[in-house]
Design a protein around this motif. Structure first.
Motif, PDB file in Angstrom:
ATOM      1  N   CYS A  55       0.907  -1.175   0.072  1.00 19.79           N
ATOM      2  CA  CYS A  55      -0.160   0.010  -0.104  1.00 19.79           C
ATOM      3  C   CYS A  55       0.828   1.259   0.009  1.00 19.79           C
ATOM      4  CB  CYS A  55      -0.981  -0.027   1.222  1.00 19.79           C
ATOM      5  SG  CYS A  55      -2.066  -1.418   1.324  1.00 19.79           S
ATOM      6  N   GLY A  56       1.910   1.235   0.775  1.00 23.58           N
ATOM      7  CA  GLY A  56       2.829   2.476   1.246  1.00 23.58           C
ATOM      8  C   GLY A  56       3.198   3.157  -0.344  1.00 23.58           C
ATOM      9  N   PHE A  57       4.042   2.542  -1.167  1.00 24.99           N
ATOM     10  CA  PHE A  57       4.588   3.366  -2.280  1.00 24.99           C
ATOM     11  C   PHE A  57       3.473   3.811  -2.924  1.00 24.99           C
ATOM     12  CE2 PHE A  57       6.492   4.382  -6.194  1.00 24.99           C
ATOM     13  CZ  PHE A  57       7.798   4.601  -5.922  1.00 24.99           C
ATOM     14  N   ALA A  58       2.630   2.858  -3.463  1.00 29.08           N
ATOM     15  CA  ALA A  58       1.369   3.373  -4.610  1.00 29.08           C
ATOM     16  C   ALA A  58       0.599   4.631  -3.944  1.00 29.08           C
ATOM     17  CB  ALA A  58       0.590   2.458  -4.825  1.00 29.08           C
ATOM     18  N   THR A  59       0.289   4.592  -2.505  1.00 29.07           N
ATOM     19  CA  THR A  59      -0.744   5.497  -1.940  1.00 29.07           C
ATOM     20  C   THR A  59       0.160   6.829  -1.886  1.00 29.07           C
ATOM     21  OG1 THR A  59      -0.151   4.634   0.104  1.00 29.07           O
ATOM     22  CG2 THR A  59      -2.187   3.904  -0.871  1.00 29.07           C
ATOM     23  N   MET A  60       1.600   6.784  -1.678  1.00 27.79           N
ATOM     24  CA  MET A  60       2.397   7.936  -1.555  1.00 27.79           C
ATOM     25  C   MET A  60       2.623   8.588  -2.771  1.00 27.79           C
ATOM     26  SD  MET A  60       5.249   7.444   1.329  1.00 27.79           S
ATOM     27  CE  MET A  60       5.781   9.114   1.274  1.00 27.79           C
ATOM     28  N   GLU A  61       2.657   7.609  -3.925  1.00 29.83           N
ATOM     29  CA  GLU A  61       2.934   8.143  -5.074  1.00 29.83           C
ATOM     30  C   GLU A  61       1.806   8.801  -5.697  1.00 29.83           C
ATOM     31  OE1 GLU A  61       4.368   6.249  -9.587  1.00 29.83           O
ATOM     32  OE2 GLU A  61       3.185   5.099  -8.022  1.00 29.83           O
ATOM     33  N   LEU A  62       0.570   8.576  -5.471  1.00 29.41           N
ATOM     34  CA  LEU A  62      -0.655   9.042  -6.139  1.00 29.41           C
ATOM     35  C   LEU A  62      -1.431  10.062  -5.130  1.00 29.41           C
ATOM     36  CD1 LEU A  62      -2.107   5.634  -7.450  1.00 29.41           C
ATOM     37  CD2 LEU A  62      -1.159   7.428  -8.744  1.00 29.41           C
ATOM     38  N   SER A  63      -0.534  10.626  -4.060  1.00 32.98           N
ATOM     39  CA  SER A  63      -1.073  11.637  -3.113  1.00 32.98           C
ATOM     40  C   SER A  63      -1.566  12.763  -4.254  1.00 32.98           C
ATOM     41  CB  SER A  63      -0.015  12.053  -2.391  1.00 32.98           C
ATOM     42  OG  SER A  63       0.321  11.184  -1.483  1.00 32.98           O
ATOM     43  N   THR A  64      -2.645  13.420  -4.103  1.00 30.13           N
ATOM     44  CA  THR A  64      -2.962  14.468  -5.047  1.00 30.13           C
ATOM     45  C   THR A  64      -2.552  16.076  -4.249  1.00 30.13           C
ATOM     46  OG1 THR A  64      -5.292  14.339  -3.883  1.00 30.13           O
ATOM     47  CG2 THR A  64      -4.962  13.060  -5.743  1.00 30.13           C
ATOM     48  N   ALA A  65      -2.405  16.702  -4.964  1.00 34.50           N
ATOM     49  CA  ALA A  65      -2.260  18.119  -4.762  1.00 34.50           C
ATOM     50  C   ALA A  65      -3.777  18.890  -4.480  1.00 34.50           C
ATOM     51  CB  ALA A  65      -1.872  19.036  -5.907  1.00 34.50           C
ATOM     52  N   PRO A  66      -3.642  19.766  -3.460  1.00 35.78           N
ATOM     53  CA  PRO A  66      -4.910  20.409  -3.139  1.00 35.78           C
ATOM     54  C   PRO A  66      -5.666  21.158  -4.239  1.00 35.78           C
ATOM     55  CG  PRO A  66      -3.124  21.662  -2.381  1.00 35.78           C
ATOM     56  CD  PRO A  66      -2.325  20.566  -2.926  1.00 35.78           C
ATOM     57  N   THR A  67      -7.063  20.784  -4.538  1.00 35.33           N
ATOM     58  CA  THR A  67      -7.827  21.440  -5.449  1.00 35.33           C
ATOM     59  C   THR A  67      -7.954  22.947  -5.332  1.00 35.33           C
ATOM     60  OG1 THR A  67      -9.743  20.757  -4.471  1.00 35.33           O
ATOM     61  CG2 THR A  67      -8.961  19.268  -6.040  1.00 35.33           C
ATOM     62  N   GLU A  68      -7.701  23.414  -4.120  1.00 34.19           N
ATOM     63  CA  GLU A  68      -8.184  24.727  -3.991  1.00 34.19           C
ATOM     64  C   GLU A  68      -6.812  25.687  -3.854  1.00 34.19           C
ATOM     65  OE1 GLU A  68     -10.460  27.483  -0.687  1.00 34.19           O
ATOM     66  OE2 GLU A  68     -11.194  25.551  -1.121  1.00 34.19           O
ATOM     67  N   GLY A  69      -6.760  26.591  -4.560  1.00 31.59           N
ATOM     68  CA  GLY A  69      -5.476  27.342  -4.678  1.00 31.59           C
ATOM     69  C   GLY A  69      -4.289  26.385  -5.148  1.00 31.59           C
ATOM     70  N   ALA A  70      -4.650  25.588  -5.952  1.00 36.61           N
ATOM     71  CA  ALA A  70      -3.473  24.863  -6.679  1.00 36.61           C
ATOM     72  C   ALA A  70      -2.292  25.455  -7.351  1.00 36.61           C
ATOM     73  CB  ALA A  70      -3.967  23.799  -7.669  1.00 36.61           C
ATOM     74  N   GLU A  71      -2.489  26.370  -7.914  1.00 35.72           N
ATOM     75  CA  GLU A  71      -1.457  27.153  -8.429  1.00 35.72           C
ATOM     76  C   GLU A  71      -0.513  27.834  -7.254  1.00 35.72           C
ATOM     77  OE1 GLU A  71      -0.296  30.851 -11.366  1.00 35.72           O
ATOM     78  OE2 GLU A  71      -2.282  30.107 -11.355  1.00 35.72           O
ATOM     79  N   ALA A  72      -0.951  28.532  -6.297  1.00 35.29           N
ATOM     80  CA  ALA A  72      -0.510  28.819  -5.035  1.00 35.29           C
ATOM     81  C   ALA A  72       0.378  28.125  -4.426  1.00 35.29           C
ATOM     82  CB  ALA A  72      -1.366  29.755  -4.232  1.00 35.29           C
ATOM     83  N   TRP A  73      -0.232  26.783  -4.182  1.00 36.10           N
ATOM     84  CA  TRP A  73       0.491  25.635  -3.532  1.00 36.10           C
ATOM     85  C   TRP A  73       1.673  25.166  -4.360  1.00 36.10           C
ATOM     86  CZ3 TRP A  73       1.136  20.798  -5.318  1.00 36.10           C
ATOM     87  CH2 TRP A  73       1.574  19.656  -4.245  1.00 36.10           C
ATOM     88  N   GLU A  74       1.715  25.126  -5.697  1.00 33.16           N
ATOM     89  CA  GLU A  74       2.684  24.750  -6.623  1.00 33.16           C
ATOM     90  C   GLU A  74       3.762  25.463  -6.245  1.00 33.16           C
ATOM     91  OE1 GLU A  74       3.816  24.122 -11.196  1.00 33.16           O
ATOM     92  OE2 GLU A  74       1.879  23.300 -10.393  1.00 33.16           O
ATOM     93  N   ASN A  75       3.447  26.841  -6.485  1.00 29.30           N
ATOM     94  CA  ASN A  75       4.527  27.892  -6.220  1.00 29.30           C
ATOM     95  C   ASN A  75       5.152  28.060  -4.875  1.00 29.30           C
ATOM     96  OD1 ASN A  75       3.940  28.786  -9.053  1.00 29.30           O
ATOM     97  ND2 ASN A  75       2.511  30.556  -8.166  1.00 29.30           N
ATOM     98  N   ALA A  76       4.510  27.379  -3.823  1.00 26.17           N
ATOM     99  CA  ALA A  76       5.067  27.510  -2.314  1.00 26.17           C
ATOM    100  C   ALA A  76       5.965  26.424  -2.451  1.00 26.17           C
ATOM    101  CB  ALA A  76       3.889  27.320  -1.457  1.00 26.17           C
ATOM    102  N   CYS A  77       5.555  25.263  -3.107  1.00 22.76           N
ATOM    103  CA  CYS A  77       6.452  24.043  -3.099  1.00 22.76           C
ATOM    104  C   CYS A  77       7.807  24.274  -3.830  1.00 22.76           C
ATOM    105  CB  CYS A  77       5.789  22.542  -3.791  1.00 22.76           C
ATOM    106  SG  CYS A  77       4.421  22.099  -2.945  1.00 22.76           S
ATOM    107  N   ARG A  78       7.755  25.007  -4.952  1.00 23.82           N
ATOM    108  CA  ARG A  78       8.879  25.133  -5.722  1.00 23.82           C
ATOM    109  C   ARG A  78       9.875  26.159  -4.944  1.00 23.82           C
ATOM    110  NH1 ARG A  78       8.698  24.474 -11.599  1.00 23.82           N
ATOM    111  NH2 ARG A  78       6.803  23.659 -12.160  1.00 23.82           N
ATOM    112  N   ALA A  79       9.181  27.242  -4.235  1.00 21.47           N
ATOM    113  CA  ALA A  79       9.892  28.251  -3.775  1.00 21.47           C
ATOM    114  C   ALA A  79      10.808  27.704  -2.282  1.00 21.47           C
ATOM    115  CB  ALA A  79       9.173  29.190  -3.083  1.00 21.47           C
ATOM    116  N   GLN A  80      10.133  26.633  -1.834  1.00 22.59           N
ATOM    117  CA  GLN A  80      10.491  25.965  -0.582  1.00 22.59           C
ATOM    118  C   GLN A  80      11.895  24.987  -1.043  1.00 22.59           C
ATOM    119  OE1 GLN A  80       9.917  26.018   2.508  1.00 22.59           O
ATOM    120  NE2 GLN A  80      11.009  24.101   3.427  1.00 22.59           N
ATOM    121  N   ILE A  81      11.740  24.309  -2.159  1.00 18.86           N
ATOM    122  CA  ILE A  81      12.974  23.568  -2.774  1.00 18.86           C
ATOM    123  C   ILE A  81      14.001  24.613  -3.040  1.00 18.86           C
ATOM    124  CG2 ILE A  81      13.592  22.444  -4.865  1.00 18.86           C
ATOM    125  CD1 ILE A  81      10.844  20.942  -4.737  1.00 18.86           C
TER     126      ILE A  81
END
Length: 252
Positions: free
Chosen positions: A163-189
């Protein structure tokens, strides 16, 4: 002359009409197929009986006649999706059978990625588990040499890994504010400090969006295939090593 009142309705199964069945007889299987399609489209959190009834063109009470609760609807939909994991089971070495099981489980979740949170974090699937699949798993662990408490421990390790690998791999991004969330991920990296985190910084170019935690894309659209195959190799070799260690301990 007064109109004769209609006879009182008797309790029992709801009467079917052309609209009720939408051209096909309502059945548990048809209800679960529609429930699975809804969950695939909008996820289990948004799934509700009223919308399912609208899709099937029936009253909610007609659904409850076949499937008595929302929990049973969801567990039945999960079981329907998982149906076939153990079909045409491969033969041969237990190592090959274990690898095949891990791959098939992932294939099912990739077809139904919104089910991943359910199989990872809820016990709801336990009400309708696939006994044939579990039997294959126990059999291959027997063939590997496990027995008693050692078999139970190996079973739990394999199932958690499956269960572990597949469920982590298929974790979904938030549907609300998706663009802002992606930008925050990129900025953190981008804020990784080559002085304070030198090892991470050295490999960050290869790891970003391809490694757990350091990504913003779900495995639904960007699968982690090479990591999954490496993970299978580690799991199979680990189970082999564990079986050998238990045999040595027993003989000693």
């Amino acid at each position: 002359m007064p109109t004769k009142p209609p006879p009182p309705r008797r309790a029992g199964r709801p009467r079917k009409t052309a609209d009720d069945t939408h051209g096909a007889a309502l059945s548990r299987e048809r209800i679960l197929e529609a429930a699975l399609a809804l969950i695939d489209r909008q996820g289990p959190q948004a799934f509700n009986i009223r919308e399912l009834a609208q899709v099937l063109k029936v009253f909610p009470s007609a659904i409850y006649w076949h499937v008595p609760s929302r929990n049973e609807l969801i567990s039945g939909a999960v079981a329907l999706a998982m149906n076939g994991v153990a079909d045409d089971w491969v033969t041969g070495r237990w190592q090959d059978r274990l690898a095949a099981l891990l791959r098939r489980y992932r294939e099912v979740l990739r077809r139904h990625p919104r089910l991943a949170p359910l199989v990872a974090s809820e016990l709801i699937y336990n009400a309708t588990f696939d006994a044939t699949m579990l039997d294959h798993l126990v059999q291959l662990l027997e063939d590997a040499g496990f027995e008693g408490d050692g078999l139970v421990d190996a079973y739990n390790v394999v199932f958690a890994a499956m269960c572990g690998f597949a469920t982590m791999e298929l974790s979904t991004a938030p549907t609300e504010g998706a663009e802002a969330w992606e930008n925050a991920c990129r900025a953190q990296i981008a804020r990784v400090d080559a002085v304070r985190q030198p090892a991470l910084a050295r490999h960050l170019g290869a790891m970003q969006n391809r490694a757990f935690v350091l990504r913003w894309s779900s495995g639904d659209g960007q699968p982690l295939d090479s990591g999954f195959e490496a993970w299978i190799d580690v799991i199979v070799r680990g189970v082999e090593s564990r079986a050998r260690a238990l045999r040595r301990a027993a003989s000693g």
